[in-house]
Design a protein around this motif. Structure first.
Motif, PDB file in Angstrom:
ATOM      1  N   TYR A 193     -21.778  21.980 -17.721  1.00 27.69           N
ATOM      2  CA  TYR A 193     -21.801  20.710 -16.989  1.00 27.69           C
ATOM      3  C   TYR A 193     -21.437  21.006 -15.540  1.00 27.69           C
ATOM      4  O   TYR A 193     -20.278  20.986 -15.148  1.00 27.69           O
ATOM      5  CB  TYR A 193     -20.797  19.744 -17.608  1.00 27.69           C
ATOM      6  CG  TYR A 193     -21.105  18.275 -17.395  1.00 27.69           C
ATOM      7  CD1 TYR A 193     -21.770  17.821 -16.255  1.00 27.69           C
ATOM      8  CD2 TYR A 193     -20.715  17.326 -18.334  1.00 27.69           C
ATOM      9  CE1 TYR A 193     -22.045  16.481 -16.067  1.00 27.69           C
ATOM     10  CE2 TYR A 193     -20.976  15.976 -18.157  1.00 27.69           C
ATOM     11  CZ  TYR A 193     -21.638  15.558 -17.027  1.00 27.69           C
ATOM     12  OH  TYR A 193     -21.900  14.222 -16.841  1.00 27.69           O
ATOM     13  N   CYS A 251     -24.397  13.172 -18.792  1.00 32.39           N
ATOM     14  CA  CYS A 251     -24.370  13.367 -20.246  1.00 32.39           C
ATOM     15  C   CYS A 251     -24.057  12.039 -20.906  1.00 32.39           C
ATOM     16  O   CYS A 251     -23.114  11.341 -20.494  1.00 32.39           O
ATOM     17  CB  CYS A 251     -23.317  14.404 -20.635  1.00 32.39           C
ATOM     18  SG  CYS A 251     -23.275  14.741 -22.423  1.00 32.39           S
ATOM     19  N   CYS A 300     -25.399  18.301 -20.429  1.00 30.01           N
ATOM     20  CA  CYS A 300     -25.027  18.772 -21.769  1.00 30.01           C
ATOM     21  C   CYS A 300     -26.283  19.152 -22.550  1.00 30.01           C
ATOM     22  O   CYS A 300     -26.619  18.508 -23.542  1.00 30.01           O
ATOM     23  CB  CYS A 300     -24.223  17.711 -22.520  1.00 30.01           C
ATOM     24  SG  CYS A 300     -24.987  16.053 -22.551  1.00 30.01           S
TER      25      CYS A 300
END
Length: 216
Positions: A71, A88, A48
């Protein structure tokens, strides 16, 4: 994407931790009438990069969505040696109305995977309160050949829910990870896995449970 973003709505998935549950509190079925405010302190990770994750919360305190636009974990082809793993971490400051505490029984993740024969992948999510010595994790494996949408759900039985401590502000962290392994797949072939979005809803994907704190 850093601090300063204030959101009102439901909190994210909370699983087992070492924080004590409030005692002698009564269960309720509806969210508190006051708005729940979530401040996103940080959003960090290779899955991210800045500007590629968005958090939205419904106005009725029952749902939230985390959407990712970059992602992607992959191996083979022209992928870099480090592209096989992406992660993330969301760090959330949850402002719950006074006199209430919360827990969440399930969390749902989904995306798309294209895995060659012999390749494999995993989706992992970890949950923990700030200051907790332990991290609760869930891992979901996938094996090639696979070329379809995927979905993974983390669940905790009602009797095993762990509640946020009453009267104490603790940041809550969710760390997700995608990992792809080439395994015995053909040399030069490409396998990948994406995380499209993380949704929350009181009745389907994220189920919030509420209690009144003792002495309220």
């Amino acid at each position: 994407m850093t601090g300063g973003l204030l959101l009102s709505g439901a909190v994210t998935a909370l699983f087992a931790s070492t924080l004590p549950a409030p005692q002698s509190s009564s269960a309720i079925t509806d969210p508190p009438p006051d708005k729940i405010v979530i401040e996103v302190a940080t959003v960090n990770g290779s899955g991210c990069p800045r500007g590629t994750a968005a958090v939205a919360v419904s106005p009725d305190n029952t749902a939230f969505t985390v959407t990712y636009s970059d992602y992607l974990a992959q191996v083979g082809g022209g992928a870099s040696p480090t592209a096989f793993r992406k992660n993330c971490q969301l760090n959330l400051i949850v402002h719950v109305p006074q006199g209430f505490t919360y827990a969440v029984a399930s969390a749902d993740y989904r995306g798309f995977a294209s895995l060659q024969p012999g390749a494999s992948s995993t989706q992992k999510a970890s949950y923990y309160f700030q200051g907790s010595p332990n991290t609760e994790s869930r891992t979901h494996p996938f094996r090639g050949p696979y070329n379809d949408n995927w979905q993974a759900t983390d669940t905790t039985d009602w009797a095993q829910l762990v509640w946020a401590p009453c009267g104490v502000q603790r940041n809550f962290n969710i760390n997700t990870e995608l990992r792809v392994n080439a395994g015995t797949s053909a040399p030069g072939s490409t396998s990948f896995m994406t995380m499209d979005s993380t949704d929350g809803d009181i009745s389907t994907i994220y189920h919030l449970a509420w209690k009144e704190c003792p002495g309220r």
